[in-house]
Design a protein around this motif. Structure first.
Motif, short mmCIF file in Angstrom:
data_model
loop_
_atom_site.label_atom_id
_atom_site.label_comp_id
_atom_site.label_asym_id
_atom_site.label_seq_id
_atom_site.Cartn_x
_atom_site.Cartn_y
_atom_site.Cartn_z
N ARG A 245 0.80 -1.23 0.00
CA ARG A 245 0.00 0.00 0.00
C ARG A 245 0.83 1.28 0.00
N LEU A 246 2.11 1.18 0.37
CA LEU A 246 2.95 2.37 0.43
C LEU A 246 3.24 2.86 -0.98
N LEU A 247 2.85 4.08 -1.26
CA LEU A 247 2.97 4.63 -2.61
C LEU A 247 4.15 5.59 -2.73
N VAL A 248 4.33 6.43 -1.74
CA VAL A 248 5.36 7.48 -1.76
C VAL A 248 6.11 7.46 -0.44
N PHE A 249 7.45 7.56 -0.54
CA PHE A 249 8.27 7.69 0.66
C PHE A 249 9.45 8.58 0.29
N GLU A 250 9.26 9.88 0.45
CA GLU A 250 10.24 10.87 0.04
C GLU A 250 10.93 11.44 1.27
N ALA A 251 12.23 11.70 1.14
CA ALA A 251 13.00 12.27 2.26
C ALA A 251 13.68 13.56 1.82
N MET A 252 13.69 14.53 2.71
CA MET A 252 14.37 15.81 2.47
C MET A 252 15.25 16.09 3.68
N TRP A 253 16.56 16.15 3.48
CA TRP A 253 17.47 16.39 4.59
C TRP A 253 17.44 17.86 5.02
N ARG A 254 18.04 18.14 6.16
CA ARG A 254 17.93 19.43 6.84
C ARG A 254 18.26 20.61 5.93
N GLU A 255 19.38 20.53 5.19
CA GLU A 255 19.78 21.66 4.35
C GLU A 255 18.74 21.96 3.28
N TYR A 256 18.13 20.91 2.76
CA TYR A 256 17.08 21.08 1.76
C TYR A 256 15.92 21.90 2.34
N MET A 257 15.46 21.49 3.51
CA MET A 257 14.32 22.20 4.13
C MET A 257 14.71 23.63 4.51
N ASP A 258 15.97 23.85 4.91
CA ASP A 258 16.41 25.22 5.21
C ASP A 258 16.26 26.12 4.00
N ILE A 259 16.66 25.62 2.83
CA ILE A 259 16.53 26.43 1.61
C ILE A 259 15.07 26.63 1.25
N ALA A 260 14.27 25.57 1.36
CA ALA A 260 12.84 25.66 1.01
C ALA A 260 12.14 26.69 1.88
N ILE A 261 12.53 26.78 3.15
CA ILE A 261 11.87 27.69 4.08
C ILE A 261 12.50 29.09 4.04
N ASP A 262 13.83 29.15 4.15
CA ASP A 262 14.51 30.44 4.30
C ASP A 262 14.70 31.17 2.98
N ARG A 263 14.84 30.44 1.88
CA ARG A 263 15.08 31.10 0.58
C ARG A 263 13.86 31.07 -0.32
N SER A 264 13.13 29.96 -0.33
CA SER A 264 11.98 29.85 -1.23
C SER A 264 10.67 30.32 -0.59
N GLY A 265 10.70 30.58 0.71
CA GLY A 265 9.55 31.20 1.35
C GLY A 265 8.43 30.29 1.79
#
Length: 462
Positions: A245-265
């Motif tokens: 049943r598992l369809l999606v299992f995506e991972a985003m490491w800390r630096e990725y989320m920092d850019i998504a939040i701090d730079r991409s808004g």
């Protein structure tokens, strides 16, 4: 050159062969960083028979061809070289048949993946292949590159989603097996040879794919965890509780989320930031108990300290908000300096080690660089990018050596789902042994002795 163009024009007519300023810019290069270049001419066949006649002519004249689909590739494989004519399947479009009893779909190779997905859904099924470029990539290109994407963990790579093919060989011979059966053990399964061959062995012109029942009861969650070991615990728990049943299992490491939040808004999803953010989706069925079981499993993992934070989608807009984090990488080139991008696979048992090494060596060599790591993870595939203000071609080559060296050291592969093309050819030996490469050359020589098809992709030209 005039003789070969005259012969090709006799087959295709004036509208099917373009030269000079009549060749659209989109046929100069794919979505990779490889330098675009105008082909000597552009061939636009409308049928398998026209493809066959064009290849026979080019083979007779030893004229090299570059094969083109939706031009969404990231390995430079569709970029013309100075001595090449481009052959595009963009006019060979259409879903020819949906066999509901056999649960199969037959389509011409130039058909966009999104068109195939839509046709399957209208017939009450779904297509197991899905990737971000669905609106422009073609099913023939998906087959040629053995494309991956978001649902590989459940439905497999493109290879697992092909039952039959029609292929034109370099000398123009048409080989056809439009098989619709799951079991067909009659001799060599030659179709598998062409899947992932990146157009170096033949031109895929038709594809038969299996269709799947529509998924229902989609449940989505965004989770914050502290270690990759915890990510594996979440993965195995869902696998054991809800097999298949598992369809999606995506991972985003800390630096990725920092850019998504701090730079991409994007908004910070949790009260604090975590080492890894997971996007988890499972198809739980229409029964209300399925959604409840999904929630209970997350609650159990939180209680055990495996998951530190979790959000569960209560609506389609919530799910879109979760996916906005995973798709934020498409905007990173706008908010960060230039850099190199990588598509690799790493054994799950060595994933944490690989990320640690990537951090250590990138910071040691480029102290002000930005490394982001994210990906499908459950199928061992991660994408990573290394950005630096001092980036140039030389730095890019150094980054390739560092990153691919680490991936090789941990037993990974330099290409997970984007192929080899031109850009990764220098590093192929890091993932394939000398006997394997020799076997690839034997196959290439047998099927394309004059080397006219996508020469220099995957293997160095003979």
């Amino acid at each position: 050159m005039a003789a070969v163009l005259d012969a090709l024009r006799d087959v295709l007519g004036s509208g099917g062969l373009k030269t000079g300023d009549d060749i659209p810019r989109k046929n100069f290069g794919d979505a990779s960083s490889a330098k675009p270049h105008a082909p000597l001419a552009l061939l636009l066949p409308r049928s398998t028979e026209e493809v066959s006649r064009c290849l026979a002519i080019c083979n007779t004249f030893n004229q090299r061809l570059v094969l083109q689909g939706g031009m969404t590739g990231l390995a430079g494989g569709a970029n013309p070289q100075e001595d090449e004519i481009a052959l595009s399947l963009e006019r060979m479009v259409g879903v020819e048949e949906i066999d509901r009893d056999s649960a199969t779909l037959t389509a011409l190779a130039g058909t966009p993946l999104a068109v195939i997905q839509s046709a399957a859904e209208e017939a009450g099924f779904m297509c197991g292949i899905d990737l971000g470029a669905r609106g422009s990539c073609t099913i023939g290109g998906n087959v040629a590159t053995n494309a991956g994407g978001n649902q590989v963990y459940r439905y497999g790579m493109t290879r697992r989603n092909v039952l039959g093919l029609e292929v034109v060989l370099a000398d123009g011979r048409i080989v056809r097996s439009l098989n619709k059966m799951m079991k067909n053990n009659a001799g060599y399964d030659w179709t598998q040879l062409f899947i992932g061959s990146e157009g170096t062995l033949g031109v895929v012109t038709r594809v038969v794919i299996p269709l799947h029942p529509r998924s229902s009861g989609l449940a989505s969650a965004l989770c914050g965890i502290d270690t990759f070991s915890d990510a594996l615990t979440v993965l195995r728990r869902f696998d054991s509780r809800f097999p298949g049943r598992l369809l999606v299992f995506e991972a985003m490491w800390r630096e990725y989320m920092d850019i998504a939040i701090d730079r991409s808004g994007l908004a910070q999803p949790f009260g604090e930031r975590h080492e890894i953010t997971l996007l988890v989706e499972a198809t739980m069925g229409d029964d209300a108990g399925g959604e409840e079981a999904f929630t209970e499993t997350l609650a159990e993992l939180i209680e055990q300290g495996v998951i530190k934070d979790a959000l569960i989608a209560q609506s389609g807009s919530d799910r879109n908000r979760f996916w906005a984090y995973r798709e934020a990488n498409y905007e990173f080139d706008r908010v960060l300096p230039k850099g190199s991008h990588f598509d690799v696979s790493v054994p799950l048992s060595r994933m944490a080690e690989a990320v640690d090494l990537l951090r250590q060596r990138s910071r040691g060599r480029w102290p002000n660089s930005v490394l982001i790591v994210y990906g499908h993870v459950a199928d061992s595939n991660i994408h990573l990018s290394l950005f630096d203000a001092g980036y140039d071609e030389t730095v890019g080559q150094e980054m390739n050596a560092v990153v691919y060296g680490i991936i090789s050291d941990v037993g990974g592969t330099v290409s997970a789902e984007h192929g080899i093309g031109f850009l990764k050819r220098p590093y192929l030996a890091m993932s394939r042994t000398a006997p394997e490469l020799d076997l690839m050359r034997v196959i290439k020589q047998a099927l394309d002795p004059n080397g006219i098809l996508n020469s220099g992709r995957i293997l160095a030209p003979a």
